[in-house]
Design a protein around this motif. Structure first.
Motif, PDB file in Angstrom:
ATOM      1  N   GLU A 330      17.986  45.060  28.386  1.00 21.65           N
ATOM      2  CA  GLU A 330      16.528  45.139  28.467  1.00 21.65           C
ATOM      3  C   GLU A 330      15.866  44.950  27.103  1.00 21.65           C
ATOM      4  N   ARG A 331      16.541  45.350  26.046  1.00 21.16           N
ATOM      5  CA  ARG A 331      15.924  45.342  24.712  1.00 21.16           C
ATOM      6  C   ARG A 331      16.452  44.207  23.830  1.00 21.16           C
ATOM      7  N   THR A 332      16.969  43.160  24.488  1.00 23.96           N
ATOM      8  CA  THR A 332      17.513  42.025  23.731  1.00 23.96           C
ATOM      9  C   THR A 332      16.456  41.405  22.814  1.00 23.96           C
ATOM     10  N   ARG A 333      15.250  41.182  23.345  1.00 26.51           N
ATOM     11  CA  ARG A 333      14.175  40.572  22.546  1.00 26.51           C
ATOM     12  C   ARG A 333      13.779  41.479  21.375  1.00 26.51           C
ATOM     13  N   GLU A 334      13.735  42.814  21.643  1.00 22.70           N
ATOM     14  CA  GLU A 334      13.411  43.771  20.587  1.00 22.70           C
ATOM     15  C   GLU A 334      14.446  43.724  19.463  1.00 22.70           C
ATOM     16  N   ILE A 335      15.720  43.568  19.857  1.00 24.99           N
ATOM     17  CA  ILE A 335      16.793  43.475  18.867  1.00 24.99           C
ATOM     18  C   ILE A 335      16.627  42.203  18.034  1.00 24.99           C
ATOM     19  N   GLY A 336      16.266  41.105  18.725  1.00 23.86           N
ATOM     20  CA  GLY A 336      16.051  39.835  18.016  1.00 23.86           C
ATOM     21  C   GLY A 336      14.929  39.945  16.988  1.00 23.86           C
ATOM     22  N   ILE A 337      13.817  40.605  17.357  1.00 25.16           N
ATOM     23  CA  ILE A 337      12.689  40.771  16.425  1.00 25.16           C
ATOM     24  C   ILE A 337      13.121  41.606  15.219  1.00 25.16           C
ATOM     25  N   SER A 338      13.882  42.680  15.481  1.00 25.38           N
ATOM     26  CA  SER A 338      14.346  43.541  14.388  1.00 25.38           C
ATOM     27  C   SER A 338      15.214  42.764  13.416  1.00 25.38           C
ATOM     28  N   LYS A 339      16.099  41.928  13.954  1.00 29.50           N
ATOM     29  CA  LYS A 339      16.970  41.140  13.080  1.00 29.50           C
ATOM     30  C   LYS A 339      16.191  40.079  12.317  1.00 29.50           C
ATOM     31  N   ALA A 340      15.180  39.504  12.984  1.00 26.67           N
ATOM     32  CA  ALA A 340      14.357  38.481  12.322  1.00 26.67           C
ATOM     33  C   ALA A 340      13.570  39.094  11.174  1.00 26.67           C
ATOM     34  N   LEU A 341      13.231  40.395  11.267  1.00 34.43           N
ATOM     35  CA  LEU A 341      12.466  41.072  10.209  1.00 34.43           C
ATOM     36  C   LEU A 341      13.379  41.650   9.123  1.00 34.43           C
ATOM     37  N   GLY A 342      14.702  41.394   9.247  1.00 36.35           N
ATOM     38  CA  GLY A 342      15.612  41.800   8.178  1.00 36.35           C
ATOM     39  C   GLY A 342      16.574  42.907   8.511  1.00 36.35           C
ATOM     40  N   ALA A 412      26.728  49.482  21.610  1.00 38.75           N
ATOM     41  CA  ALA A 412      26.099  49.367  20.297  1.00 38.75           C
ATOM     42  C   ALA A 412      26.613  48.143  19.560  1.00 38.75           C
ATOM     43  N   ASN A 413      27.916  47.931  19.667  1.00 35.22           N
ATOM     44  CA  ASN A 413      28.507  46.767  19.001  1.00 35.22           C
ATOM     45  C   ASN A 413      28.015  45.469  19.639  1.00 35.22           C
ATOM     46  N   LYS A 414      27.848  45.477  20.947  1.00 34.65           N
ATOM     47  CA  LYS A 414      27.331  44.294  21.651  1.00 34.65           C
ATOM     48  C   LYS A 414      25.915  43.975  21.192  1.00 34.65           C
ATOM     49  N   ALA A 415      25.091  45.031  21.016  1.00 27.25           N
ATOM     50  CA  ALA A 415      23.715  44.831  20.547  1.00 27.25           C
ATOM     51  C   ALA A 415      23.697  44.313  19.117  1.00 27.25           C
ATOM     52  N   ALA A 416      24.570  44.857  18.269  1.00 27.49           N
ATOM     53  CA  ALA A 416      24.580  44.479  16.856  1.00 27.49           C
ATOM     54  C   ALA A 416      25.040  43.042  16.647  1.00 27.49           C
ATOM     55  N   LYS A 417      25.850  42.518  17.566  1.00 29.24           N
ATOM     56  CA  LYS A 417      26.402  41.163  17.402  1.00 29.24           C
ATOM     57  C   LYS A 417      25.509  40.077  17.985  1.00 29.24           C
ATOM     58  N   LEU A 418      24.363  40.472  18.576  1.00 29.71           N
ATOM     59  CA  LEU A 418      23.465  39.469  19.167  1.00 29.71           C
ATOM     60  C   LEU A 418      22.922  38.519  18.101  1.00 29.71           C
ATOM     61  N   ASN A 419      22.905  37.253  18.443  1.00 34.91           N
ATOM     62  CA  ASN A 419      22.302  36.249  17.552  1.00 34.91           C
ATOM     63  C   ASN A 419      20.784  36.383  17.629  1.00 34.91           C
ATOM     64  N   PRO A 420      20.089  36.559  16.498  1.00 36.03           N
ATOM     65  CA  PRO A 420      18.637  36.780  16.539  1.00 36.03           C
ATOM     66  C   PRO A 420      17.876  35.659  17.241  1.00 36.03           C
ATOM     67  N   ILE A 421      18.286  34.409  17.065  1.00 32.66           N
ATOM     68  CA  ILE A 421      17.581  33.258  17.694  1.00 32.66           C
ATOM     69  C   ILE A 421      17.729  33.347  19.201  1.00 32.66           C
ATOM     70  N   ASP A 422      18.980  33.578  19.668  1.00 31.77           N
ATOM     71  CA  ASP A 422      19.219  33.693  21.119  1.00 31.77           C
ATOM     72  C   ASP A 422      18.467  34.911  21.688  1.00 31.77           C
ATOM     73  N   ALA A 423      18.427  36.000  20.911  1.00 30.60           N
ATOM     74  CA  ALA A 423      17.755  37.214  21.366  1.00 30.60           C
ATOM     75  C   ALA A 423      16.251  36.978  21.524  1.00 30.60           C
ATOM     76  N   LEU A 424      15.650  36.218  20.579  1.00 30.08           N
ATOM     77  CA  LEU A 424      14.197  35.952  20.635  1.00 30.08           C
ATOM     78  C   LEU A 424      13.839  35.046  21.808  1.00 30.08           C
TER      79      LEU A 424
END
Length: 427
Positions: A330-342, A412-424
Motif C-alpha cells: 500500500e505504501r510503495t509510492r510513499e517509499i518511492g517519494i522518501s527515497k527520491a528525497l534522499g 522491511a527488507n522488501k520495502a528497503a530494496k524497492l527501486n525509487p523510480i518503479d515505486a513512484l
C-alpha cells in the motif's frame, strides 16, 4: 534518523488502527497463553512445595513391598529406631474394616500405628487424645477417628466434639473405645508430608477376610463408597493381637536434622537391604527426593504447555508479517517519494522494523497484563501460592519483540530494496 523513523512508524500505526490492533491481537494471545501457563505451573509447584516444607524437610517415608517369604514385623520396624541419624520411626499397617455404632455400620480404612505417627504427620487432635506408648504396651482397645467418620457413624452432629469421647464402636465386631477425634483438615493419612501408601497389602482386597475375630457378614448401611472417607486409627500392637496382622506396610521416620536427611535415608536403606536381601522389597523416600520429583514433574508439564502455547505466538508473528507485507504494498509510492528525497535503504528498513517491533511489543505488554489478571484470579479461587516472576515478564517482553524483529525483517527488507523510480510509478 532514528527519531524520524520512529515518528513515521508510530504515525503509520495510528493511521491504520484496526489493522494494527489485529496484528497485536495474535501476539497478545500468544504471550498471554505462555505467561499464564508458565505462571500457573510455577504457582502449583510453589504451593505443593510449600506444603511439604511447612510440614518439615527432615521426614523420610518407607513403603514396604516385601518378598513374599519375608515380612517386616512391628518388632523389626522398631529396631530401625536405632539407625544412625534417625530421630524416631512410626510403623503402620493399613487395611479396610467394618465399623459399627448402635446398629449403624460403615466401611472404613483402618491405620494401626504408634504414638509417633501423629507427630510425624503433624496431625491435630480436635478433642480427646491420641494413644500413648503405654496403650501399645497394654494393647488397649482404643480408637481415634476423624470428624467425618464420627458424623457418618454416629449420625449426631452434637457428638462430633467432646460428646463422642468415651463412646464405644465395634471394629470387625470387636469393641473399641473412642479416645480422640482428628480434625477433618488433618484426617488425610498420607497427604503432605507423607506419600500414598503402597502397602495396603493383599489383605486389603476384601474386608471379609480381615482377622480371625470378625463376626458373621452383615448388611451394611453405609456401603463400600465410604471406605476411603472414613478413617480409624488404633494402636499397632492391638491390631496385631486382635486381627492377627503383623505385616508392616509403611514406616514414617524423621531424621535428627535437615542436613542429615540423606544420610539417615541411606542408613535405613542399608539396614532394610540387609534384612530383606532384596532392594525391591522396599522403597525409601526422603522429603528432598519427593520435592525433586515434584519439581521435575511440574517443570516438565509447564515446559510442555508453554511450548504448545508458544505455537499461538508463532501464529501471531505470521500475522504481523502478513500485515506488514500488505502495508509495504500500500505504501510503495510513499517509499518511492522518501527515497527520491534522499532516504537511504537503512532508513526505510529501520522505519518498517520499528513499526513491527512496536506492534509486537505492545501486544506482548497487553498479553502480560491479561496473564497477570487471570493468574491472580485462578490463584485466589484455587488457593494457590501465586508466582509471577520478573524472569517470566522479561522473557515474555523480549520474546514478543524478537517475534516482531524476526517476522518484520522480510517485509522491511522488501520495502528497503524497492527501486525509487518503479515505486513512484506505482498507483
Amino acid at each position: 534518523m532514528l527519531s524520524q523513523a520512529s515518528r513515521l512508524s508510530l504515525e503509520a500505526i495510528r493511521s491504520h488502527k484496526l489493522r494494527s490492533f489485529l496484528s497485536m491481537l495474535g501476539v497478545t494471545i500468544g504471550v498471554f497463553a505462555v505467561v499464564a501457563l508458565v505462571s500457573l505451573g510455577q504457582s502449583v509447584n510453589n504451593t505443593i512445595t510449600g506444603q511439604f516444607q511447612e510440614a518439615g524437610s527432615n521426614f523420610i517415608t518407607i513403603t514396604i513391598v516385601g518378598t513374599g517369604e519375608k515380612v517386616l514385623t512391628y518388632e523389626n520396624a522398631m529396631d530401625l529406631h536405632e539407625t544412625l541419624g534417625v530421630k524416631f520411626v512410626a510403623p503402620a499397617i493399613n487395611f479396610p474394616v467394618e465399623i459399627e455404632h448402635n446398629g449403624r455400620r460403615e466401611f472404613a480404612m483402618l491405620k494401626a500405628t504408634t504414638p509417633e505417627y501423629i507427630e510425624r504427620q503433624n496431625k491435630d487432635i480436635k478433642t480427646g487424645s491420641f494413644f500413648e506408648q503405654s496403650n501399645l504396651d497394654e494393647k488397649k482397645q482404643i480408637a481415634v477417628l476423624d470428624e467425618k467418620t464420627i458424623e457418618n457413624l454416629i449420625s449426631d452432629p452434637g457428638k462430633v466434639g467432646e460428646e463422642s469421647i468415651g463412646e464405644n464402636i465395634a471394629i470387625q465386631g470387636i469393641m473399641f473405645n473412642i479416645a480422640g477425634v482428628l480434625r477433618d483438615d488433618d484426617a488425610d493419612f498420607d497427604g503432605p508430608p507423607g506419600i500414598e501408601d503402597e502397602g495396603e497389602q493383599d489383605n486389603n482386597a476384601d474386608s471379609s477376610e480381615v482377622g480371625p475375630h470378625r463376626g458373621p457378614p452383615r448388611e451394611l448401611t453405609g456401603g463400600t463408597d465410604n471406605v476411603l472417607e472414613n478413617r480409624v486409627l488404633i494402636p499397632l500392637t492391638t491390631a496385631t493381637e486382635i486381627f492377627g496382622i503383623n505385616e508392616i506396610s509403611v514406616i514414617y521416620a524423621e531424621a535428627e536434622d535437615i542436613e542429615g536427611v540423606e544420610e539417615a535415608a541411606n542408613n535405613l536403606e542399608t539396614k532394610l537391604h540387609d534384612y530383606f536381601g532384596d532392594e525391591d522389597a522396599f522403597n525409601v523416600f526422603s522429603q528432598n527426593q519427593i520435592l525433586d520429583l515434584i519439581d521435575n514433574v511440574t517443570g516438565t508439564l509447564t515446559s510442555m504447555l508453554a511450548g504448545l502455547a508458544g505455537i499461538s505466538l508463532l501464529v501471531g508473528g505470521i500475522g504481523i508479517m502478513n500485515i506488514m507485507l500488505v502495508s509495504v504494498t500500500e505504501r510503495t509510492r510513499e517509499i518511492g517519494i522518501s527515497k527520491a528525497l534522499g532516504a537511504k535503504r537503512r532508513d526505510i528498513l529501520m522505519q518498517f522494523m520499528i513499526e513491527s517491533v512496536v506492534i509486537s511489543g505492545i501486544g506482548g505488554v497487553v498479553g502480560i497484563i491479561l496473564g497477570y489478571v487471570v493468574v491472580s484470579v485462578i490463584s485466589n479461587l484455587a488457593d494457590l501460592s501465586m508466582v509471577f516472576s520478573l524472569e517470566v515478564i522479561a522473557g515474555a517482553i523480549l520474546f514478543s519483540m524478537l517475534v516482531g524483529v524476526f517476522f518484520g525483517i522480510y517485509p522491511a527488507n522488501k520495502a528497503a530494496k524497492l527501486n525509487p523510480i518503479d515505486a513512484l510509478r506505482s498507483e
